[in-house]
Design a protein around this motif. Structure first.
Motif, PDB file in Angstrom:
ATOM      1  N   ALA A  57       0.821  -1.210   0.000  1.00 48.00           N
ATOM      2  CA  ALA A  57       0.000   0.000   0.000  1.00 48.00           C
ATOM      3  C   ALA A  57       0.853   1.256   0.000  1.00 48.00           C
ATOM      4  O   ALA A  57       1.875   1.332   0.681  1.00 48.00           O
ATOM      5  N   ASN A 416      -4.765  -0.707   0.584  1.00 50.38           N
ATOM      6  CA  ASN A 416      -5.211  -0.789   1.970  1.00 50.38           C
ATOM      7  C   ASN A 416      -4.090  -1.318   2.849  1.00 50.38           C
ATOM      8  O   ASN A 416      -3.315  -2.187   2.433  1.00 50.38           O
ATOM      9  N   ASN A 443      -1.818  -3.916  -1.710  1.00 43.20           N
ATOM     10  CA  ASN A 443      -2.163  -3.836  -0.291  1.00 43.20           C
ATOM     11  C   ASN A 443      -0.981  -4.303   0.557  1.00 43.20           C
ATOM     12  O   ASN A 443      -0.137  -5.071   0.107  1.00 43.20           O
ATOM     13  N   ASN A 467       1.143  -6.968  -3.856  1.00 48.01           N
ATOM     14  CA  ASN A 467       0.926  -6.854  -2.418  1.00 48.01           C
ATOM     15  C   ASN A 467       2.204  -7.134  -1.634  1.00 48.01           C
ATOM     16  O   ASN A 467       3.109  -7.818  -2.108  1.00 48.01           O
TER      17      ASN A 467
END
Length: 661
Positions: A57, A416, A443, A467
């Motif tokens: 993120a 996120n 994320n 991620n």
């Protein structure tokens, strides 16, 4: 992640001697840390940011680990043994402070707000305690934070208890600690209490009241009279929040009777504001303040925005913003942003609907929220489509961070930051109806205390990309592909691309084996109908294996894992192997480079029938698979295509820290 079930013993036969010690196992090491140089050490998931550039993120705060700061306390760790304070800390280290001791951070950039991740002891009978922590900046501007362990400390077997004195919740389940089923064992085993303590950390945010420049010293000191025997500081996040957001052309909730002091319940006032805003096509605005809400607020075709998650908080028992149920058509056009949802969930009850955001929300957006102390941050029940979840912070959940459950399609979860969940950080669960065309992208998921960082349970045409996943603690992996929990099959494509995992792959209690940083598990059915491409991933400092493919023991001769392709992958450090295969089927490998491999490169047990023709699992070499460890090239010629090399409990060899390739 759905409720656990009693796991069958995966393998009744092994070809190896026991080698079960987890990396860094045993008692946590401790030492008094010398004063550090004044230059701040900024990390991401306790790593040099250069190692994870472009992954995870994009957040507006800077992370500093306490073990890199100046302190007169004691550094604990590193240790990856579950049920220990270091294991649940970011980077598997933290600083323990006795009353009177401090840890001091140097701000790397101008900041007006900080987040402290910490742990306090539980009360002797459970329920937690509160204790003070003093914060000063530059030796001045003292503020006292009131820390609490009321939302920490779960014990025992799933679904856990807050009582450290409790006996076994399921004496008819297999217990690894005694190697027995206690209810069927004579004499009854002695179970040490508290049994399996976990979920030990919490975090607290603080606005500093003014902007402090880079180089300012933020000191956290435990007062001499603290009620807590110790206070563990894991890290400090610092950021520049800026002024509150103001929404002028909006239905201001204060005009409908909402109380920004939090003394009176504001749920009905929010309902009135939402109804007015829908009629007049206005957004709803929550000015700075704390609003008490003790039930669900139903949202449909409305925008609700706050002054910023640092300024506007909606708080209470049972608080949540919910779309209408899918059976009623669901909600649509919901937009939630710029406020915090602060729950009061202290135990796990899976039937309770106490999530921060839930229901069905079609063509909706959730962004710039802070979700804290609820059961699940966001649990969407479909069928529904087109939700975008972006730029949120989701921490200290009793279960999942986010779950796309039952027929959620065409949705995006991006940028996120998820930390300290009690179950999967991010999950897609295709129960009864398949999820399809969903993406988890960019994320960051850190320190899930149970289960996986990112899990996909069935579904079609799924993407998990870019991620960063770090430090899963027990019974899970960083990345998990599971045909389990009644999920619909994997179909179409599953793309797992350009992710980085670090210090991942935990110890699976029921099986007595270490998992992989990425873990494929065929329990309910085969994983063979989808085209699975794992491309461009980096598996750093894996506790056991980097890659693991498993079929459960009772179905080992009926279920398979096929059509899995690993390409352009880097493995930097494994405690055991690069690949562990405990299934029938096959996987291909191309340009998979490895170094610092702790054991033989491939553990190939197949489905444990040990036929003379070789393993039931084939490794297909498409070339460019270089590097390895002390035993030689990881994908050696004698291991192909299906040579049995079954040693899935070898001694664990801690690798050196990851470095630039």
């Amino acid at each position: 992640m759905p409720p656990k079930r009693t796991a069958a013993v995966l393998a009744a036969i092994t070809v190896s001697a026991l080698g079960l010690a987890a990396l860094g196992g045993g008692p946590a090491t401790a030492r008094t840390a010398p004063d550090r140089a004044s230059a701040p050490v900024v990390t991401r998931a306790a790593l040099d940011p250069a190692l994870v550039e472009g992954r995870g993120a994009r957040v507006d705060f800077l992370e500093q680990e306490a073990e890199n700061a100046a302190t007169d306390g004691t550094v604990i760790g590193p240790d990856r043994t579950a049920y220990s304070l270091p294991a649940e800390a970011s980077g598997r280290k933290a600083v323990r402070l006795a009353p009177g001791e401090y840890v001091e951070f140097t701000l790397p950039a101008a900041a007006d707000a900080v987040t402290v991740r910490y742990s306090l002891p539980d009360a002797p009978g459970g329920g937690g305690i509160t204790a003070p922590l003093d914060l000063t900046v530059g030796g001045k501007n003292r503020r006292t934070m009131t820390l609490t362990s009321q939302y920490s400390w779960l014990y025992n077997q799933y679904p856990f208890t807050n009582d450290p004195r409790a006996g076994l919740l399921h004496p008819d389940w297999w217990i690894t600690e005694c190697g027995c089923v206690p209810a069927a064992t004579t004499p009854a085993p002695v179970i040490t209490k508290p049994f399996r303590p976990h979920h030990m950390y919490d975090e607290q945010r603080l606005l500093l009241g003014r902007t402090h420049p880079a180089g300012a010293k933020v000191r956290l000191t435990v007062p001499a009279g603290s009620r807590a025997d110790w206070t563990v500081i894991d890290l400090l996040d610092s950021q520049l929040v800026g002024a509150p957001h103001v929404e002028t052309a909006a239905a201001n909730v204060l005009l409908f009777g909402a109380d920004p002091t939090g003394r009176r319940d504001s749920a009905d006032a929010l309902d009135r504001a939402i109804a007015f805003a829908r009629r007049h096509r206005l957004p709803v605005y929550l000015p700075p303040g704390t609003y008490q809400v003790n039930r669900h607020v139903i949202v449909d075709q409305v925008t609700v925005t706050g002054a910023g998650s640092w300024y506007t908080t909606v708080k209470g028992k049972g608080v949540g913003f919910y779309g209408k149920e899918a059976s009623a058509g669901g909600s649509r056009g919901v937009h939630l942003s710029r406020f915090a949802v602060e729950g009061d969930v202290r135990e796990r009850v899976d039937t309770d609907q106490v999530n921060a955001i839930g229901g069905a929300m079609n063509d909706s957006t959730i962004d710039r929220m802070y979700l804290h102390h609820t059961k699940v941050g966001l649990w969407f029940d479909g069928p529904m489509r087109g939700v975008r979840v972006t730029d949120n912070v989701i921490t200290d959940q009793i279960a999942d961070g986010l779950n796309l459950h039952t027929g959620v399609t065409d949705s995006l979860v991006r940028d996120n930051f998820v930390r300290g969940t009690g179950d999967d950080g991010l999950a897609m669960w295709s129960e009864k109806t398949a999820d399809a065309r969903n993406t988890f992208d960019r994320n960051t998921v850190q320190t899930p205390t149970l289960a996986n960082g990112i899990a996909v349970y069935g579904g079609a045409d799924t993407t998990v990309s870019g991620n960063l996943v770090a430090d899963p603690v027990r019974e899970g992996s960083a990345l998990h592909v599971g045909a389990r929990f009644g999920a619909e099959p994997f179909t179409g494509s599953l793309r797992i691309a350009d992710n980085t995992t670090v210090r991942a792959g935990t110890y699976e209690l029921n099986w007595n084996i270490g998992l992989g940083a990425i873990w494929f598990y065929a329990l309910d059915r085969s994983i063979d109908a989808a085209d699975v491409r794992a491309t461009g991933n980096a598996f750093l400092d894996s506790t056991y294996n980097a890659i693991m493919l498993v079929t459960d023991w009772p179905v080992k001769d009926t279920h398979r894992i096929e059509n899995v392709h690993f390409e352009d992958t880097r493995v930097d450090g494994t405690g055991t192997s690069v690949v562990s295969a405990r299934t029938a089927g096959s996987a291909s490998f191309e340009n998979v480079d490895a170094r610092n491999v702790g054991a033989v490169g491939v553990n190939n047990c197949g489905s444990f029938n040990f036929p003379a023709t070789g393993s039931e699992f084939g490794l297909v070499d498409h070339g460019g698979n270089d590097g390895g460890g002390t035993t030689g090239p990881w994908l050696a010629a004698w291991e192909l295509p299906n040579t049995l090399t079954c040693d899935d409990r070898p001694p664990v060899v801690p690798p050196p820290p990851p470095a630039r390739w």
